[in-house]
Design a protein around this motif. Structure first.
Motif, short mmCIF file in Angstrom:
data_model
loop_
_atom_site.label_atom_id
_atom_site.label_comp_id
_atom_site.label_asym_id
_atom_site.label_seq_id
_atom_site.Cartn_x
_atom_site.Cartn_y
_atom_site.Cartn_z
N LEU A 156 8.58 -106.34 -31.45
CA LEU A 156 9.89 -106.28 -32.12
C LEU A 156 9.95 -105.15 -33.13
CD1 LEU A 156 10.58 -110.07 -32.33
CD2 LEU A 156 12.14 -108.38 -31.36
N ARG A 157 8.77 -104.56 -33.45
CA ARG A 157 8.79 -103.55 -34.51
C ARG A 157 9.36 -102.21 -34.03
NH1 ARG A 157 3.70 -103.96 -38.45
NH2 ARG A 157 2.33 -104.18 -36.67
N GLN A 158 9.23 -101.94 -32.74
CA GLN A 158 9.81 -100.69 -32.20
C GLN A 158 11.27 -101.01 -31.84
OE1 GLN A 158 8.24 -97.75 -32.01
NE2 GLN A 158 9.57 -96.53 -30.72
N PRO B 24 10.66 -114.14 -35.79
CA PRO B 24 10.50 -112.86 -35.12
C PRO B 24 10.77 -111.73 -36.11
CG PRO B 24 12.59 -113.89 -34.51
CD PRO B 24 11.86 -114.87 -35.36
N HIS B 25 10.11 -110.60 -35.93
CA HIS B 25 10.27 -109.48 -36.87
C HIS B 25 11.61 -108.79 -36.60
CE1 HIS B 25 8.83 -106.39 -39.66
NE2 HIS B 25 9.44 -105.53 -38.86
N LEU B 26 12.66 -109.35 -37.17
CA LEU B 26 13.99 -108.77 -36.99
C LEU B 26 14.28 -107.88 -38.19
CD1 LEU B 26 15.88 -111.95 -35.74
CD2 LEU B 26 15.02 -110.06 -34.36
N PRO C 195 5.85 -107.37 -50.26
CA PRO C 195 5.26 -106.04 -50.36
C PRO C 195 6.20 -104.89 -50.04
CG PRO C 195 4.31 -107.25 -48.53
CD PRO C 195 5.30 -108.16 -49.16
N ASP C 196 7.39 -105.18 -49.51
CA ASP C 196 8.35 -104.10 -49.25
C ASP C 196 9.75 -104.68 -49.13
OD1 ASP C 196 8.43 -105.32 -46.78
OD2 ASP C 196 7.27 -103.78 -45.76
N SER C 197 10.74 -103.79 -49.04
CA SER C 197 12.12 -104.29 -49.01
C SER C 197 12.41 -105.11 -47.76
CB SER C 197 13.11 -103.12 -49.13
OG SER C 197 12.84 -102.20 -48.10
N ILE D 13 6.03 -97.03 -49.27
CA ILE D 13 6.17 -95.81 -48.45
C ILE D 13 5.06 -95.85 -47.41
CG2 ILE D 13 6.22 -93.28 -48.45
CD1 ILE D 13 6.73 -93.49 -51.52
N ARG D 14 5.45 -95.84 -46.11
CA ARG D 14 4.43 -95.80 -45.04
C ARG D 14 4.37 -94.39 -44.48
NH1 ARG D 14 1.64 -99.14 -41.57
NH2 ARG D 14 2.66 -101.11 -42.11
N ARG D 15 3.18 -93.77 -44.56
CA ARG D 15 3.03 -92.40 -44.03
C ARG D 15 2.38 -92.39 -42.66
NH1 ARG D 15 1.30 -91.90 -49.31
NH2 ARG D 15 2.93 -91.12 -50.67
N VAL E 139 3.97 -112.58 -50.08
CA VAL E 139 4.41 -113.16 -48.80
C VAL E 139 4.92 -112.04 -47.89
CG1 VAL E 139 5.93 -114.82 -47.67
CG2 VAL E 139 5.12 -115.29 -49.96
N ASP E 140 4.40 -112.00 -46.67
CA ASP E 140 4.90 -111.03 -45.69
C ASP E 140 4.91 -111.68 -44.32
OD1 ASP E 140 5.92 -108.68 -44.76
OD2 ASP E 140 4.18 -107.44 -45.25
N ASP E 141 5.66 -111.11 -43.38
CA ASP E 141 5.71 -111.75 -42.06
C ASP E 141 4.49 -111.39 -41.22
OD1 ASP E 141 6.60 -109.10 -41.64
OD2 ASP E 141 7.87 -109.66 -39.96
N ILE E 142 4.14 -110.10 -41.17
CA ILE E 142 3.06 -109.64 -40.30
C ILE E 142 1.93 -109.05 -41.15
CG2 ILE E 142 2.45 -107.84 -38.63
CD1 ILE E 142 5.18 -108.22 -37.34
N VAL E 143 0.69 -109.42 -40.82
CA VAL E 143 -0.44 -108.70 -41.39
C VAL E 143 -1.21 -108.12 -40.21
CG1 VAL E 143 -2.31 -108.74 -43.07
CG2 VAL E 143 -0.58 -110.54 -43.13
N SER E 144 -1.20 -106.80 -40.10
CA SER E 144 -1.79 -106.15 -38.93
C SER E 144 -3.01 -105.31 -39.35
CB SER E 144 -0.71 -105.29 -38.25
OG SER E 144 -1.26 -104.58 -37.18
N SER E 145 -2.79 -104.08 -39.81
CA SER E 145 -3.92 -103.33 -40.36
C SER E 145 -4.28 -103.88 -41.74
CB SER E 145 -3.56 -101.84 -40.49
OG SER E 145 -2.63 -101.66 -41.54
N ALA E 146 -3.37 -104.69 -42.32
CA ALA E 146 -3.50 -105.27 -43.67
C ALA E 146 -3.35 -104.23 -44.78
CB ALA E 146 -4.79 -106.07 -43.84
N ARG E 147 -3.02 -102.97 -44.40
CA ARG E 147 -2.85 -101.92 -45.43
C ARG E 147 -1.78 -102.33 -46.44
NH1 ARG E 147 -6.93 -99.52 -46.47
NH2 ARG E 147 -7.96 -100.62 -44.80
N THR E 148 -0.68 -102.90 -45.92
CA THR E 148 0.43 -103.26 -46.81
C THR E 148 -0.04 -104.31 -47.82
OG1 THR E 148 1.96 -102.80 -45.00
CG2 THR E 148 2.83 -104.10 -46.83
N MET E 149 -0.70 -105.35 -47.32
CA MET E 149 -1.17 -106.42 -48.22
C MET E 149 -2.21 -105.89 -49.20
SD MET E 149 -0.07 -109.55 -48.35
CE MET E 149 0.64 -110.89 -47.40
#
Ligand SMILES: O=P(O)(O)OC[C@H]1O[C@@H](O)[C@H](O)[C@@H]1O
Length: 299
Positions: A93-95, A126-128, A167-169, A192-194, A217-227
């Motif tokens: 859903l992220r793309q 779902p990541h809407l 962690p983000d808007s 800001i994601r680079r 609180v976040d929906d997805i933790v993937s690389s965990a960089r954001t967290m």
């Protein structure tokens, strides 16, 4: 007649709880990989005239989706009345747009694929982001479980004087809902994601909340960089070590360990993706969502 539940490898525990909650029948789905990498799928039960529920957490979707589609097609071919998908985590859903020229909008392609194979779909959060609802891309009836009330109940019972932080808007939608239900203040960080693993976040002024326990609180933790960046930013302004709550524990290899090493008070997730950090269960509401879909889709 009771529904019959099949699951893909890895989803045993979730399937077991789902079967109990739905009072359904559990049956085996055999999956064999041939030396050339192709899959053999076998449904180990008579599905004639039955409502079939296939449950599969769609983390690492590329390896699971073909067997899942084969299983759905086999169920239909063998005479199932309806074939439903219970995907506590729904992939791709992220793309949700073409970020660079020539890219596939995989959220749309994936939705089209699943919509041809299943009669209905139940999922959790779902990541809407740019879509507002699943029916913008899914052509089958869908039901969505919101984890915010479940997370809020957990936070209200376990954390004294919480301050909810996103962690983000993008996370504002979850954090605001969790905070409202838990009766706590909330804020979001600027992100800001680079790149895939290059993320920078900063916290607005939290001086009014220095006596509160931060809960990220976040929906997805993937690389965990954001967290990880969010944990660091909370610590920088002198707040205590935060509790990290993710809905979907995708955790790329090493990411969970890196997040634990970044100094949170604790890391926990919902059981939408099987993981050691699972603590909050979506099984009950997901079962209710499936029941609604069965009522709507069975004759
Ligand atoms: O930073 P990682 O864990 O890779 O990715 C997770 C973040 O990427 C966003 O789409 C999610 O909503 C979440 O904020």
């Amino acid at each position: 007649m009771r529904a019959i539940v099949f699951h893909l490898p890895g989803d045993e525990a979730f399937a077991e709880r789902l079967v109990r909650t739905l009072q359904a029948e559990r049956a085996g789905l055999e999956l064999h990989r041939f030396p050339d990498g192709e899959s053999l799928v076998r449904l180990d039960a008579d599905v004639t005239g039955r409502t079939v529920v296939l449950t599969c957490s769609l983390a690492r979707p590329d390896e699971k989706t073909l067997p899942l589609l084969f299983a759905a097609d086999a169920a239909r071919d063998l005479g199932a009345a309806k074939v439903l998908l219970a995907a506590p985590y729904l992939a791709y859903l992220r793309q949700d747009r073409r970020f660079h020229a020539g890219e596939a909008v995989t959220s749309r392609s994936y939705a089209a694929l699943l919509s041809t194979a299943f009669d209905a779909l139940a999922t959790a959060d779902p990541h809407l982001h740019r879509y507002h609802a699943l029916d913008e891309i899914y052509r089958i009836p869908t039901r969505v479980v919101h984890t915010a009330p479940l997370i809020a109940r957990w936070v209200a019972a376990q954390v004294e004087r919480p301050l909810l932080i996103g962690p983000d808007s993008e996370s504002e939608q979850w954090v605001a809902e969790v905070a409202a239900a838990a009766g706590a203040p909330w804020t979001v960080l600027q992100k800001i994601r680079r790149g895939d693993r290059d993320v920078e976040v900063s916290l607005p002024d939290v001086s009014a909340w220095q006596d509160r326990h931060p809960v990220l609180v976040d929906d997805i933790v993937s690389s965990a960089r954001t967290m990880i960046q969010a944990v660091a930013s909370v610590r920088r302004v002198g707040l205590p070590a935060p509790l990290c709550i993710g809905v979907h524990a995708l955790f790329a290899p090493g990411a969970y360990e890196e997040l634990l090493a970044s100094g949170p008070a604790r890391v926990l997730t919902c059981d939408t993706v099987p993981h050691a950090s699972n603590e909050i269960s979506v099984v009950e509401p997901l079962a209710r969502a499936l029941e609604e879909l069965m009522e709507g889709t069975t004759s």
